[in-house]
Design an enzyme around this catalytic site. Structure first.
Site, PDB file in Angstrom:
ATOM      1  CB  SER A 166       0.042  62.224  38.429  1.00 34.29           C
ATOM      2  OG  SER A 166      -1.215  62.285  39.075  1.00 34.29           O
ATOM      3  CE1 TYR A 179       0.665  67.805  39.300  1.00 37.45           C
ATOM      4  CE2 TYR A 179      -1.239  66.395  39.703  1.00 37.45           C
ATOM      5  CZ  TYR A 179       0.111  66.669  39.872  1.00 37.45           C
ATOM      6  OH  TYR A 179       0.896  65.803  40.601  1.00 37.45           O
TER       7      TYR A 179
END
Length: 283
Positions: A166, A179
């Site tokens: 990501s 995250y």
């Protein structure tokens, strides 16, 4: 499906974890379109079955397998099913991952007002359990399938592993510390695997998507009336292309990294697909 390129994956077995998710479902469709036998591994089996039926109706070959990628025995059982039905895995896409609202803070910057408000969640209210859940899904959810499916790759002296990282791995985003940290770990682990398997013929790379509007992040990006949140405004202002990505815009990166004719000398790469987000300093 219109593909940006169409390598020939006939006879190859592709395993995609989180395969019925918005982004990974596009991966499954594309791999099947290129001739691969696609094993769709997903926590919710019914969603995988629906996608498998769609792929088969379009002339492709697909198998739905229920799995919990954080559970070693579940992953082992999924591996045995794929091996029995399709044979050894050639392409592994570790797409399972995600965040947990319980590991998300309410504020971008720490505020004593939030700390003292029982209806708000500050950094100090985040629990080890919520952090552990996010790390387990993203890190263990990459480790366990790789251990299960890459063994035959090592024995065969060839194979391709694609992890899904990501933009959080490059620059941590506010509010979502677990995250961001977990995806940074995925990128680092990708590089580690690339070096570790370099002598075996296995290539390991990662795709780092920028901002894509999916069901998972909808509450962060859109208000209940459908209008964009303030966070959406910040994201688009920091993305030079000025828009969210579309799921199909990840397919070119996937097929490029999977095809040895295109990327046979590439391993350990984390490839951003982000509309320029990573390159933009904000000024």
């Amino acid at each position: 499906m219109i593909l940006p390129m169409k390598p020939d994956f006939s006879g190859k077995v592709a395993v995609v974890t989180g395969g019925a998710g918005v982004l990974c479902a596009e991966f499954c469709r594309a791999l099947a379109e290129c001739g691969a036998k696609v094993a769709i591994l997903n926590r919710t089996l019914s969603k995988a079955e629906k996608l498998a039926d769609e792929i088969k109706a379009a002339g492709g070959e697909a198998l739905a397998v229920g799995v919990d990628v954080t559970d070693a025995q579940s992953v082992k059982a999924a591996h045995e099913t794929v091996l029995k039905v399709y044979g050894p895995c050639d392409i592994l896409v570790n797409g399972a991952g995600g965040n947990d609202p319980a590991a998300t803070a309410d504020d971008e910057f720490f505020s004593m007002d939030t700390l003292q408000n029982p209806d708000k969640k500050s950094f100090f209210d985040l629990t080890s359990e919520s952090f552990g859940k996010v790390f387990s899904l993203n890190i263990m959810g990459t480790l366990l399938p790789t251990q299960a499916f890459a063994r035959e790759m090592a024995e065969a002296g060839k194979g391709c592993i694609i992890n899904i990282s990501s933009m959080n791995a490059f620059t941590p985003l506010t509010k979502i510390p677990a995250y961001s940290a977990a995806k940074s770990g995925v990128s680092n682990f990708t590089e580690w695997l690339a070096v570790h398997f370099a002598k075996t013929g296995i290539r390991c790379n990662a795709i780092a998507p920028g901002f894509f509007s999916t069901a998972q992040n909808a509450k962060l990006l859109w208000n209940e009336d459908g209008s964009p949140t303030a966070r959406t405004g910040k994201i688009l202002a920091a993305t030079p292309m000025g828009r969210f990505g579309e799921p199909q815009e990840l397919i070119g990166a996937l097929l490029f990294l999977c095809d040895e004719n295109c990327s046979g000398f590439m391993t350990g790469v984390v490839l951003p697909v982000d509309g320029g987000f990573n390159a933009y300093s904000g000024v």
